[in-house]
Design a protein around this motif. Structure first.
Motif, PDB file in Angstrom:
ATOM      1  N   VAL A  74       0.854  -1.181   0.000  1.00  0.00           N
ATOM      2  CA  VAL A  74       0.000   0.000   0.000  1.00  0.00           C
ATOM      3  C   VAL A  74       0.894   1.236   0.000  1.00  0.00           C
ATOM      4  CG1 VAL A  74      -1.727   1.310   1.288  1.00  0.00           C
ATOM      5  CG2 VAL A  74      -1.847  -1.203   1.218  1.00  0.00           C
ATOM      6  N   LEU A  75       0.703   2.128  -0.984  1.00  0.00           N
ATOM      7  CA  LEU A  75       1.499   3.355  -1.057  1.00  0.00           C
ATOM      8  C   LEU A  75       0.829   4.507  -0.303  1.00  0.00           C
ATOM      9  CD1 LEU A  75       2.648   3.197  -4.788  1.00  0.00           C
ATOM     10  CD2 LEU A  75       3.968   2.644  -2.735  1.00  0.00           C
ATOM     11  N   SER A  76      -0.499   4.640  -0.446  1.00  0.00           N
ATOM     12  CA  SER A  76      -1.198   5.706   0.275  1.00  0.00           C
ATOM     13  C   SER A  76      -2.672   5.368   0.407  1.00  0.00           C
ATOM     14  CB  SER A  76      -1.032   7.054  -0.429  1.00  0.00           C
ATOM     15  OG  SER A  76      -1.735   7.064  -1.651  1.00  0.00           O
ATOM     16  N   VAL A  77      -3.303   6.006   1.405  1.00  0.00           N
ATOM     17  CA  VAL A  77      -4.737   5.858   1.637  1.00  0.00           C
ATOM     18  C   VAL A  77      -5.267   7.230   2.024  1.00  0.00           C
ATOM     19  CG1 VAL A  77      -6.525   4.747   3.024  1.00  0.00           C
ATOM     20  CG2 VAL A  77      -4.439   3.490   2.478  1.00  0.00           C
ATOM     21  N   VAL A  78      -6.330   7.687   1.363  1.00  0.00           N
ATOM     22  CA  VAL A  78      -6.962   8.961   1.714  1.00  0.00           C
ATOM     23  C   VAL A  78      -8.480   8.791   1.783  1.00  0.00           C
ATOM     24  CG1 VAL A  78      -5.144  10.422   0.753  1.00  0.00           C
ATOM     25  CG2 VAL A  78      -7.045   9.716  -0.694  1.00  0.00           C
ATOM     26  N   ASP A  79      -9.120   9.652   2.561  1.00  0.00           N
ATOM     27  CA  ASP A  79     -10.588   9.729   2.671  1.00  0.00           C
ATOM     28  C   ASP A  79     -11.236   8.486   3.275  1.00  0.00           C
ATOM     29  OD1 ASP A  79     -10.511  12.273   1.525  1.00  0.00           O
ATOM     30  OD2 ASP A  79     -10.690  11.462  -0.511  1.00  0.00           O
ATOM     31  N   ILE A  80     -10.671   7.979   4.363  1.00  0.00           N
ATOM     32  CA  ILE A  80     -11.303   6.844   5.056  1.00  0.00           C
ATOM     33  C   ILE A  80     -12.443   7.360   5.915  1.00  0.00           C
ATOM     34  CG2 ILE A  80      -9.191   5.471   5.078  1.00  0.00           C
ATOM     35  CD1 ILE A  80      -9.009   6.167   8.119  1.00  0.00           C
ATOM     36  N   ASN A  81     -13.372   6.474   6.256  1.00  0.00           N
ATOM     37  CA  ASN A  81     -14.454   6.815   7.171  1.00  0.00           C
ATOM     38  C   ASN A  81     -14.808   5.602   8.014  1.00  0.00           C
ATOM     39  OD1 ASN A  81     -16.591   8.552   8.237  1.00  0.00           O
ATOM     40  ND2 ASN A  81     -17.960   7.081   7.278  1.00  0.00           N
ATOM     41  N   SER A  82     -14.834   5.799   9.312  1.00  0.00           N
ATOM     42  CA  SER A  82     -15.282   4.779  10.251  1.00  0.00           C
ATOM     43  C   SER A  82     -16.584   5.289  10.862  1.00  0.00           C
ATOM     44  CB  SER A  82     -14.223   4.565  11.337  1.00  0.00           C
ATOM     45  OG  SER A  82     -14.673   3.616  12.266  1.00  0.00           O
ATOM     46  N   PRO A  83     -17.722   4.719  10.491  1.00  0.00           N
ATOM     47  CA  PRO A  83     -19.003   5.289  10.914  1.00  0.00           C
ATOM     48  C   PRO A  83     -19.357   4.991  12.372  1.00  0.00           C
ATOM     49  CG  PRO A  83     -19.390   3.279   9.718  1.00  0.00           C
ATOM     50  CD  PRO A  83     -17.907   3.540   9.665  1.00  0.00           C
ATOM     51  N   ASP A  84     -20.171   5.887  12.936  1.00  0.00           N
ATOM     52  CA  ASP A  84     -20.849   5.640  14.206  1.00  0.00           C
ATOM     53  C   ASP A  84     -22.290   5.309  13.871  1.00  0.00           C
ATOM     54  OD1 ASP A  84     -18.931   6.035  16.267  1.00  0.00           O
ATOM     55  OD2 ASP A  84     -18.980   8.185  15.867  1.00  0.00           O
ATOM     56  N   CYS A  85     -22.864   4.341  14.576  1.00  0.00           N
ATOM     57  CA  CYS A  85     -24.241   3.937  14.322  1.00  0.00           C
ATOM     58  C   CYS A  85     -25.070   4.180  15.575  1.00  0.00           C
ATOM     59  CB  CYS A  85     -24.294   2.468  13.917  1.00  0.00           C
ATOM     60  SG  CYS A  85     -23.397   2.140  12.381  1.00  0.00           S
ATOM     61  N   ILE A  86     -26.135   4.960  15.433  1.00  0.00           N
ATOM     62  CA  ILE A  86     -26.971   5.393  16.553  1.00  0.00           C
ATOM     63  C   ILE A  86     -28.354   4.758  16.424  1.00  0.00           C
ATOM     64  CG2 ILE A  86     -27.973   7.390  17.733  1.00  0.00           C
ATOM     65  CD1 ILE A  86     -24.935   7.314  17.858  1.00  0.00           C
ATOM     66  N   PHE A  87     -28.892   4.306  17.540  1.00  0.00           N
ATOM     67  CA  PHE A  87     -30.215   3.697  17.599  1.00  0.00           C
ATOM     68  C   PHE A  87     -31.214   4.710  18.126  1.00  0.00           C
ATOM     69  CE2 PHE A  87     -26.970   0.586  18.240  1.00  0.00           C
ATOM     70  CZ  PHE A  87     -27.360  -0.484  17.475  1.00  0.00           C
ATOM     71  N   GLY A  88     -32.447   4.586  17.718  1.00  0.00           N
ATOM     72  CA  GLY A  88     -33.512   5.425  18.265  1.00  0.00           C
ATOM     73  C   GLY A  88     -33.817   6.616  17.378  1.00  0.00           C
ATOM     74  N   ASP A  89     -35.103   6.927  17.269  1.00  0.00           N
ATOM     75  CA  ASP A  89     -35.549   8.027  16.423  1.00  0.00           C
ATOM     76  C   ASP A  89     -35.087   9.388  16.926  1.00  0.00           C
ATOM     77  OD1 ASP A  89     -36.836   6.259  14.736  1.00  0.00           O
ATOM     78  OD2 ASP A  89     -38.706   6.366  15.862  1.00  0.00           O
ATOM     79  N   ASP A  90     -34.845   9.498  18.222  1.00  0.00           N
ATOM     80  CA  ASP A  90     -34.471  10.794  18.782  1.00  0.00           C
ATOM     81  C   ASP A  90     -32.958  10.976  18.876  1.00  0.00           C
ATOM     82  OD1 ASP A  90     -33.991   8.952  20.735  1.00  0.00           O
ATOM     83  OD2 ASP A  90     -35.304   9.836  22.233  1.00  0.00           O
ATOM     84  N   GLY A  91     -32.190  10.103  18.234  1.00  0.00           N
ATOM     85  CA  GLY A  91     -30.740  10.230  18.229  1.00  0.00           C
ATOM     86  C   GLY A  91     -30.076   9.753  19.505  1.00  0.00           C
ATOM     87  N   VAL A  92     -30.850   9.193  20.409  1.00  0.00           N
ATOM     88  CA  VAL A  92     -30.299   8.673  21.656  1.00  0.00           C
ATOM     89  C   VAL A  92     -29.933   7.213  21.441  1.00  0.00           C
ATOM     90  CG1 VAL A  92     -30.788   8.173  24.073  1.00  0.00           C
ATOM     91  CG2 VAL A  92     -31.677  10.256  23.039  1.00  0.00           C
ATOM     92  N   ASN A  93     -28.757   6.837  21.909  1.00  0.00           N
ATOM     93  CA  ASN A  93     -28.309   5.459  21.741  1.00  0.00           C
ATOM     94  C   ASN A  93     -28.857   4.603  22.874  1.00  0.00           C
ATOM     95  OD1 ASN A  93     -26.852   3.493  20.359  1.00  0.00           O
ATOM     96  ND2 ASN A  93     -25.229   3.597  21.852  1.00  0.00           N
TER      97      ASN A  93
END
Length: 156
Positions: A74-93
């Motif tokens: 691997v020479l280079s890596v750009v623009d990675i994303n590690s997501p967060d996943c939230i439960f509940g309609d009100d954004g509360v986990n």
């Protein structure tokens, strides 16, 4: 006499069939249905744009929160994303993701080439974040590799 004996035997057979026993059973059908709430994730699990050496050896790119680690060619890596996943309609986990909720492997398929790479070693951080490792085969074909998986979390 023989004639009467045969008639008697036939009459007994007919009588036995007329009074045949019938068995039955009552069967209960049952279904338990659960409703799944939608999990919202902050983007995709994105390994970004990876630049490889020509005629590369097998290599890996691992996402660890907002950083990456690589092995091999691997020479280079750009623009990675590690997501967060939230439960509940009100954004509360309401519940944390467990390692057992994650797949052991996901296959990504090249949009143009149809070739495949795999994602393994899924991990959870802070109960909502996802990390994983992209496994790049030797002599990989340049392409955009895409795959999906379902994250299902059971809780009470």
């Amino acid at each position: 006499m023989r004639k009467y004996f045969l008639l008697s035997a036939v009459a007994l057979l007919v009588a036995n069939n007329a009074f045949a026993t019938t068995d039955y059973a009552e069967v209960t059908a049952k279904a338990t249905i659960q409703i799944a709430n939608k999990i919202e994730c902050t983007g995709d699990l994105d390994f970004g744009t990876i630049v490889m050496k020509a005629n590369n050896d097998a290599s890996t790119v691992s996402i660890d929160i907002s950083e990456y680690h690589s092995t091999g060619d691997v020479l280079s890596v750009v623009d990675i994303n590690s997501p967060d996943c939230i439960f509940g309609d009100d954004g509360v986990n309401y519940v944390n993701i467990e390692e057992s909720d994650l797949p052991t492997s996901v296959t990504l398929t090249g949009e143009q080439s149809g070739k495949t790479v795999s994602v393994t070693d899924f991990e959870v951080y802070d109960g909502t974040g996802l990390n994983a490792t992209l496994n790049i085969p030797a002599n990989v074909t340049a392409d955009t590799y895409v795959g999906t998986f379902t994250l299902a979390v059971a809780y009470e």
